[in-house]
Design an enzyme around this catalytic site. Sequence first.
Site, short mmCIF file in Angstrom:
data_model
loop_
_atom_site.label_atom_id
_atom_site.label_comp_id
_atom_site.label_asym_id
_atom_site.label_seq_id
_atom_site.Cartn_x
_atom_site.Cartn_y
_atom_site.Cartn_z
N SER A 112 0.85 -1.20 0.00
CA SER A 112 0.00 0.00 0.00
C SER A 112 0.88 1.24 0.00
O SER A 112 2.02 1.21 0.45
CB SER A 112 -0.88 0.00 1.25
OG SER A 112 -1.45 1.27 1.42
N SER A 113 0.30 2.35 -0.44
CA SER A 113 1.06 3.61 -0.51
C SER A 113 1.37 4.16 0.87
O SER A 113 2.17 5.08 1.02
CB SER A 113 0.27 4.65 -1.31
OG SER A 113 -0.99 4.88 -0.70
N CYS A 114 0.76 3.59 1.92
CA CYS A 114 1.02 4.12 3.27
C CYS A 114 2.39 3.69 3.80
O CYS A 114 2.79 4.05 4.90
CB CYS A 114 -0.07 3.72 4.25
SG CYS A 114 0.00 2.00 4.69
N TYR A 141 0.16 -1.11 10.12
CA TYR A 141 -0.07 -1.72 8.79
C TYR A 141 1.10 -1.46 7.86
O TYR A 141 1.57 -2.37 7.16
CB TYR A 141 -1.34 -1.11 8.21
CG TYR A 141 -1.75 -1.63 6.85
CD1 TYR A 141 -1.64 -0.83 5.72
CD2 TYR A 141 -2.29 -2.90 6.70
CE1 TYR A 141 -2.03 -1.29 4.48
CE2 TYR A 141 -2.70 -3.36 5.45
CZ TYR A 141 -2.56 -2.54 4.34
OH TYR A 141 -2.95 -3.01 3.09
N LYS A 145 3.54 -4.17 5.92
CA LYS A 145 3.70 -4.20 4.46
C LYS A 145 5.16 -3.98 4.06
O LYS A 145 5.64 -4.57 3.08
CB LYS A 145 2.78 -3.17 3.81
CG LYS A 145 1.30 -3.58 3.85
CD LYS A 145 1.11 -4.92 3.14
CE LYS A 145 -0.28 -5.48 3.28
NZ LYS A 145 -0.43 -6.79 2.61
N HIS A 184 -12.59 2.87 3.90
CA HIS A 184 -11.78 3.95 3.36
C HIS A 184 -12.68 5.12 2.98
O HIS A 184 -13.90 5.01 2.95
CB HIS A 184 -11.00 3.46 2.14
CG HIS A 184 -9.91 2.49 2.49
ND1 HIS A 184 -10.07 1.13 2.34
CD2 HIS A 184 -8.68 2.66 3.02
CE1 HIS A 184 -8.96 0.51 2.75
NE2 HIS A 184 -8.11 1.42 3.16
#
Length: 326
Positions: A112-114, A141, A145, A184
């Site tokens: 994910s972009s986070c 999270y 990842k 989201h």
Amino acid sequence: MNDSALHEGRIYVAGHRGLVGSAVVRRLHAEGLHNIVTATRDELDLTVPGDVMAFFEAQRPSHVLLAAAKVGGILANSQEPVAFIRDNLAIQANVIEACHRFQVRKLVFLGSSCIYPKFAAQPITESALLSGALEPTNEAYAIAKIAGIKACAAYNRQHGSNFLALMPTNLYGPGDNYDLLGSHVLPALMRRAHEARAQGLDELVVWGSGTPRRELMHVDDLASACLFALQRLDASDIGECVNIGVGSDLSIREIAEIVMRVVGYQGRIVFDTSKPDGTPRKLLDVSVMKHLGWSARIPLAEGIHSAYQDFLTRFTGQAAPALSTH
Ligand code: GFB
């Protein structure tokens, strides 16, 4: 990787019922790839190592797409960090080890972009990974990842595996989670605007200040990127991870305004600043995938419109899910 290997093998889609997994299964079928292996959560608990190894030994997939994860929006992430780090680390460790142990030809792992620092220079390139502090609301999270990215890189380096880590931006589309607390931003605003219109409310509550910016990609674009990676990319074609995005973003206020137009709601926006803003911006640099020959195609307004049709189909004629308190 040539097409024939994909047509001759067995493609295990982990998380096939979720937003991403169901989009990937749709895309594989559309490509004429029906040699798909799946398992529901009742059939296989991916957090249990022995069960995962036994599944791989029995099914012997040649390709794996790991879309199974504990996922959620900003509130779920900030309220349940234990589940986000514990479950995602366990799922990843088991599936990635099983891919090695049973000689899977290719694994596509989804992050994910986070994973990028809260204040990374924008647009964010893959080289920004681990260059600064993470956004606190989703650090658990993100760390899980990042561990998945590093695990793929370690197996590739030590065992010559072919494990690719794809980092999608914020996703939306058919099969999304519309729970008002755990979801989201886009599905939450879509449901809330729909219910505001149905109930004749004057106001639409939007969390935060409305100033953060988000990049939104339709899940069918991600599914096409996953097929592209399965068919045409190897780990050697990308670095430790590769961004999957659309290359533009909007403010939360602008997203709310588009959702209101699609839903046909004309009330007033009220910002609930007691809720977190999260990362101010996380626009991905998408030049690596563009150079490799893939770009997203679904325009935002068209994508949101199709997502709203899915929402109506799923909830029209049935009681909409019980309204969570916001
Ligand atoms: O998609 P989202 O929940 O997560 O978006 P992130 C949060 C942003 O949208 C914040 C605003 O700025 C919120 O204040 N927002 C406004 C809302 N109204 C709402 C609403 O009703 N619900 C929600 N959820 N947000 C996630 C990570 O970060 O990005 C995940 O937490 C994952 O782990 C995902 O990485 C892609 O985009 O902030």
